[in-house]
Motif scaffolding. Structure first.
Motif, mmCIF file in Angstrom:
data_model
loop_
_atom_site.group_PDB
_atom_site.id
_atom_site.type_symbol
_atom_site.label_atom_id
_atom_site.label_comp_id
_atom_site.label_asym_id
_atom_site.label_seq_id
_atom_site.Cartn_x
_atom_site.Cartn_y
_atom_site.Cartn_z
ATOM 1 N N PHE A 151 -4.639 -4.701 -10.332
ATOM 2 C CA PHE A 151 -3.749 -3.650 -10.832
ATOM 3 C C PHE A 151 -3.732 -3.591 -12.345
ATOM 4 O O PHE A 151 -4.038 -4.552 -13.049
ATOM 5 C CB PHE A 151 -2.332 -3.802 -10.259
ATOM 6 C CG PHE A 151 -1.668 -5.127 -10.517
ATOM 7 C CD1 PHE A 151 -1.937 -6.226 -9.716
ATOM 8 C CD2 PHE A 151 -0.745 -5.262 -11.550
ATOM 9 C CE1 PHE A 151 -1.310 -7.445 -9.939
ATOM 10 C CE2 PHE A 151 -0.108 -6.475 -11.772
ATOM 11 C CZ PHE A 151 -0.393 -7.562 -10.971
ATOM 12 N N GLY A 206 0.808 -1.219 0.000
ATOM 13 C CA GLY A 206 0.000 0.000 0.000
ATOM 14 C C GLY A 206 0.838 1.264 0.000
ATOM 15 O O GLY A 206 0.415 2.296 -0.522
ATOM 16 N N LEU A 253 0.161 1.965 -6.640
ATOM 17 C CA LEU A 253 -1.185 2.477 -6.876
ATOM 18 C C LEU A 253 -2.031 1.328 -7.429
ATOM 19 O O LEU A 253 -1.875 0.933 -8.595
ATOM 20 C CB LEU A 253 -1.121 3.637 -7.871
ATOM 21 C CG LEU A 253 -2.417 4.431 -8.047
ATOM 22 C CD1 LEU A 253 -2.812 5.134 -6.747
ATOM 23 C CD2 LEU A 253 -2.271 5.434 -9.181
ATOM 24 N N LEU A 254 -2.873 0.778 -6.597
ATOM 25 C CA LEU A 254 -3.684 -0.372 -6.996
ATOM 26 C C LEU A 254 -4.844 -0.524 -6.018
ATOM 27 O O LEU A 254 -5.026 0.284 -5.109
ATOM 28 C CB LEU A 254 -2.829 -1.646 -7.054
ATOM 29 C CG LEU A 254 -1.841 -1.923 -5.907
ATOM 30 C CD1 LEU A 254 -2.543 -2.214 -4.599
ATOM 31 C CD2 LEU A 254 -0.919 -3.053 -6.277
ATOM 32 N N ARG A 255 -5.616 -1.569 -6.227
ATOM 33 C CA ARG A 255 -6.756 -1.856 -5.361
ATOM 34 C C ARG A 255 -6.416 -3.058 -4.497
ATOM 35 O O ARG A 255 -6.179 -4.143 -5.018
ATOM 36 C CB ARG A 255 -7.976 -2.182 -6.231
ATOM 37 C CG ARG A 255 -9.244 -2.420 -5.420
ATOM 38 C CD ARG A 255 -9.817 -1.097 -5.012
ATOM 39 N NE ARG A 255 -11.087 -1.225 -4.315
ATOM 40 C CZ ARG A 255 -11.863 -0.173 -4.065
ATOM 41 N NH1 ARG A 255 -11.505 1.034 -4.471
ATOM 42 N NH2 ARG A 255 -12.984 -0.330 -3.410
ATOM 43 N N VAL A 314 -9.997 -3.062 -14.158
ATOM 44 C CA VAL A 314 -9.244 -2.665 -12.976
ATOM 45 C C VAL A 314 -10.072 -1.647 -12.188
ATOM 46 O O VAL A 314 -10.427 -0.594 -12.722
ATOM 47 C CB VAL A 314 -7.881 -2.053 -13.370
ATOM 48 C CG1 VAL A 314 -7.083 -1.682 -12.120
ATOM 49 C CG2 VAL A 314 -7.099 -3.031 -14.243
ATOM 50 N N LEU A 323 -4.935 -8.311 -4.928
ATOM 51 C CA LEU A 323 -4.504 -7.027 -5.475
ATOM 52 C C LEU A 323 -5.028 -6.958 -6.899
ATOM 53 O O LEU A 323 -4.848 -7.899 -7.666
ATOM 54 C CB LEU A 323 -2.974 -6.925 -5.515
ATOM 55 C CG LEU A 323 -2.200 -7.285 -4.243
ATOM 56 C CD1 LEU A 323 -0.696 -7.204 -4.515
ATOM 57 C CD2 LEU A 323 -2.593 -6.391 -3.088
ATOM 58 N N GLU A 359 1.250 -1.391 -14.301
ATOM 59 C CA GLU A 359 1.872 -1.570 -12.988
ATOM 60 C C GLU A 359 2.621 -2.908 -12.874
ATOM 61 O O GLU A 359 3.454 -3.084 -11.982
ATOM 62 C CB GLU A 359 0.793 -1.457 -11.899
ATOM 63 C CG GLU A 359 1.303 -1.211 -10.491
ATOM 64 C CD GLU A 359 1.888 0.182 -10.261
ATOM 65 O OE1 GLU A 359 2.293 0.839 -11.238
ATOM 66 O OE2 GLU A 359 1.943 0.608 -9.099
ATOM 67 N N ALA A 415 -8.080 2.631 -7.633
ATOM 68 C CA ALA A 415 -7.086 2.328 -6.588
ATOM 69 C C ALA A 415 -7.606 2.784 -5.228
ATOM 70 O O ALA A 415 -8.379 3.735 -5.129
ATOM 71 C CB ALA A 415 -5.779 3.025 -6.915
ATOM 72 N N ASN A 416 -7.182 2.068 -4.188
ATOM 73 C CA ASN A 416 -7.501 2.501 -2.823
ATOM 74 C C ASN A 416 -6.227 2.664 -1.980
ATOM 75 O O ASN A 416 -6.275 2.630 -0.762
ATOM 76 C CB ASN A 416 -8.498 1.548 -2.156
ATOM 77 C CG ASN A 416 -7.968 0.136 -2.004
ATOM 78 O OD1 ASN A 416 -6.866 -0.172 -2.430
ATOM 79 N ND2 ASN A 416 -8.752 -0.727 -1.388
ATOM 80 N N THR A 417 -5.111 2.829 -2.668
ATOM 81 C CA THR A 417 -3.844 3.089 -1.977
ATOM 82 C C THR A 417 -3.382 4.509 -2.300
ATOM 83 O O THR A 417 -3.806 5.096 -3.299
ATOM 84 C CB THR A 417 -2.754 2.097 -2.418
ATOM 85 O OG1 THR A 417 -2.581 2.196 -3.839
ATOM 86 C CG2 THR A 417 -3.119 0.662 -2.061
ATOM 87 N N GLN A 418 -2.512 5.020 -1.437
ATOM 88 C CA GLN A 418 -1.896 6.323 -1.689
ATOM 89 C C GLN A 418 -0.404 6.153 -1.492
ATOM 90 O O GLN A 418 0.131 6.471 -0.425
ATOM 91 C CB GLN A 418 -2.455 7.368 -0.718
ATOM 92 C CG GLN A 418 -3.925 7.669 -0.960
ATOM 93 C CD GLN A 418 -4.469 8.718 -0.018
ATOM 94 O OE1 GLN A 418 -4.243 8.672 1.195
ATOM 95 N NE2 GLN A 418 -5.161 9.697 -0.569
#
Ligand code: ZN
Length: 144
Positions: free
Chosen positions: A68, A41, A45-47, A133, A66, A72, A136-139
């Protein structure tokens, strides 16, 4: 021409809408899976999907997913090679052939695990049904 052939017409890579990586763990591996999840995370940048402590769908062991983008792959997959912490990871494309995507088109990092083909369609009827896809839920704040 290829009536009896076991070498079908090559599939273009453009058929790959995106990828999943499934990170497997049991109760004794959950802590490592959590550390890996946090590190991913911070870097990509992905889910990242929900925890599944029990088998779900075709997966015969607890896992999280994950999701993506194609772009990526060359950053994430080598990082997972180096940092999977002994966990088994299934990396598979999403195309119109979900069963092949999991059983034939996939690659494994670490020991391969059984996959249950029953819930996986052989062939989707339209391109619209291919899993895309998700947002994304990451930062990410660190470089891999
Ligand atoms: Zn998947």
């Amino acid at each position: 021409m290829s009536t009896q052939s076991s070498w079908p017409e090559p599939q273009p890579v453009a058929e790959i809408a995106g990828y999943h990586a499934h990170i497997y763990y049991d109760a004794s591996e959950r802590e490592r899976a959590a550390r890996l999840r946090a590190a991913i995370g911070e870097r990509f940048l992905l889910r990242i999907g929900s925890w599944h402590d029990r088998p779900v769908g075709p997966h015969t062991k607890g896992m999280y997913q994950l999701a993506f983008a194609v772009a990526e792959f060359p950053r994430l997959v080598p990082w997972l090679m180096l940092n999977r912490g002994g966990l088994s990871i299934l990396v598979h494309p999403n195309t119109m052939r979900p069963r092949d995507d999991h059983l034939v088109h996939a690659l494994w990092l670490g020991p391969a695990l059984p996959i249950d083909p029953a819930p996986l369609p052989v062939q989707l009827s339209s391109r619209d049904q291919v899993e895309t896809v998700p947002p994304a839920n990451t930062q990410p704040s660190r470089s891999p």
